[in-house]
Design an enzyme around this catalytic site. Sequence first.
Site, PDB file in Angstrom:
ATOM      1  N   GLU A 265      -2.717  -0.599  11.221  1.00  0.00           N
ATOM      2  CA  GLU A 265      -2.516  -0.971   9.822  1.00  0.00           C
ATOM      3  C   GLU A 265      -1.287  -0.299   9.243  1.00  0.00           C
ATOM      4  OE1 GLU A 265      -4.811  -0.472   5.557  1.00  0.00           O
ATOM      5  OE2 GLU A 265      -6.004  -0.826   7.346  1.00  0.00           O
ATOM      6  N   GLU A 266      -0.877   0.833   9.834  1.00  0.00           N
ATOM      7  CA  GLU A 266       0.243   1.602   9.295  1.00  0.00           C
ATOM      8  C   GLU A 266       1.596   1.184   9.861  1.00  0.00           C
ATOM      9  OE1 GLU A 266      -0.207   3.566   6.797  1.00  0.00           O
ATOM     10  OE2 GLU A 266      -2.376   3.280   6.899  1.00  0.00           O
TER      11      GLU A 266
ATOM     12  N   ASP B  37      -2.141   9.558   6.798  1.00  0.00           N
ATOM     13  CA  ASP B  37      -2.125   8.243   7.450  1.00  0.00           C
ATOM     14  C   ASP B  37      -1.206   8.283   8.664  1.00  0.00           C
ATOM     15  OD1 ASP B  37      -3.779   6.569   5.747  1.00  0.00           O
ATOM     16  OD2 ASP B  37      -2.206   6.699   4.242  1.00  0.00           O
TER      17      ASP B  37
ATOM     18  N   LEU C 227      -6.639   5.827   9.181  1.00  0.00           N
ATOM     19  CA  LEU C 227      -7.312   6.658   8.190  1.00  0.00           C
ATOM     20  C   LEU C 227      -7.775   5.793   7.016  1.00  0.00           C
ATOM     21  CD1 LEU C 227      -7.948   9.746   8.137  1.00  0.00           C
ATOM     22  CD2 LEU C 227      -6.381   9.821   6.215  1.00  0.00           C
ATOM     23  N   ASP C 228      -8.945   5.223   7.169  1.00  0.00           N
ATOM     24  CA  ASP C 228      -9.533   4.433   6.091  1.00  0.00           C
ATOM     25  C   ASP C 228      -9.931   5.356   4.939  1.00  0.00           C
ATOM     26  OD1 ASP C 228     -10.959   1.881   5.114  1.00  0.00           O
ATOM     27  OD2 ASP C 228     -12.537   3.386   5.044  1.00  0.00           O
TER      28      ASP C 228
ATOM     29  N   ASP D 109       0.832  -1.204   0.000  1.00  0.00           N
ATOM     30  CA  ASP D 109       0.000   0.000   0.000  1.00  0.00           C
ATOM     31  C   ASP D 109       0.866   1.252   0.000  1.00  0.00           C
ATOM     32  OD1 ASP D 109      -2.476  -1.304   0.089  1.00  0.00           O
ATOM     33  OD2 ASP D 109      -2.340  -1.554   2.264  1.00  0.00           O
TER      34      ASP D 109
ATOM     35  N   ASP E 121      -7.345   1.076  11.996  1.00  0.00           N
ATOM     36  CA  ASP E 121      -6.986   1.632  10.694  1.00  0.00           C
ATOM     37  C   ASP E 121      -7.091   3.138  10.895  1.00  0.00           C
ATOM     38  OD1 ASP E 121      -6.734   2.592   8.150  1.00  0.00           O
ATOM     39  OD2 ASP E 121      -8.262   1.322   7.245  1.00  0.00           O
TER      40      ASP E 121
ATOM     41  N   GLU F 249     -10.041  -3.935   9.734  1.00  0.00           N
ATOM     42  CA  GLU F 249     -11.218  -3.494   8.990  1.00  0.00           C
ATOM     43  C   GLU F 249     -12.371  -4.502   9.079  1.00  0.00           C
ATOM     44  OE1 GLU F 249      -9.286  -0.908   5.380  1.00  0.00           O
ATOM     45  OE2 GLU F 249      -8.803  -3.045   5.418  1.00  0.00           O
TER      46      GLU F 249
END
Length: 329
Positions: A92-93, A70, A113-114, A64, A111, A278
């Site tokens: 997630e980051e 983010d 910043l989805d 990604d 997450d 998510e």
Amino acid sequence: MSQIVTLQAFLDHWAGSDPEKAAIASTVRTIAGTGVGIADLVARGPLEEGLARIHGSDPNGGGDTQKELDVIAEEAICAALREAPVAYLASEESEDLIALNPKGQLVVAVDPLDGSSNIDTNVSVGTIYSILPFTEADRDNPNAAVMKPGTNQLAAGFLAYGPATILVSSLGNGTQVFVYDRESSEFIMARDQVEIPVETREYGVNQSNMRHWDEAMSGWIKDCLAGKEGPRGKDFNMRWVGSMVADAFRIFTRGGVYVYSSDKRKGYENGRLRLIYEAFPIAMLTEQAGGGATDGKTRILDITPHHIHQRIPLVFGSKGEVEKIASYY
């Protein structure tokens, strides 16, 4: 609503004198409060230069692209949760869990910043979170706290940063919707028990990828597109934002089904959405609102992760249509 109920009051009433619930309530308040600051930053749009700038790539081996916002969102959440009863943050980051409060009894998976690919297009983005227990048995191996089925979640929710700042939350007693009121600086309850309609004529999917889908998913969409004259016997509408929090909130508001399947493209063979950050929280929120969530074959909340950044196909929303899609498999 005849009586205004704030998030603070709702959480206090729910927690009562139970210290475990109080810890969860404190964590939800912290995440919601941090979300207000992120929402303010998002609202500045192009005036806040560089938010959509590529910060780095492949931070956790998933391929990604990481945007500046983010990173800012993750740092804000991490800093805020250090003051909460949270031992670790799974993000997630970040490739590994982040140690926070050594006395914490919870783990938060987030997450930050989805929908970050939409930062520069003025489309709603958001923050998705899952709250899990952190036991003494987990202290020697913190990853174990998040490597459990989705049924292990204590609470889940997401914030959507759009025309309004929305919090969709579940503590395991239904799904509630709160709206941030800038006059009172409080989250106010807008819906106390969300109920997703069982049946729907609306779906959200990136149909441009249809040529890459497997036979089951292709068969389902073809039958939907056939409309009244087809085997489904009714016409369908498609609604797709491409930012999951926005697509999810539409489903929690009026029903529908969201579909992000696996396909034949490289990197999409096992789906694209993250199971822990998510799919798990969205599945909990959906089931608590009377909907369903599956990977096409298995109930999402019954899946046990094998990697903290595991990807998965995801179908959620109106239970009747979720079950219909699963029947094609």
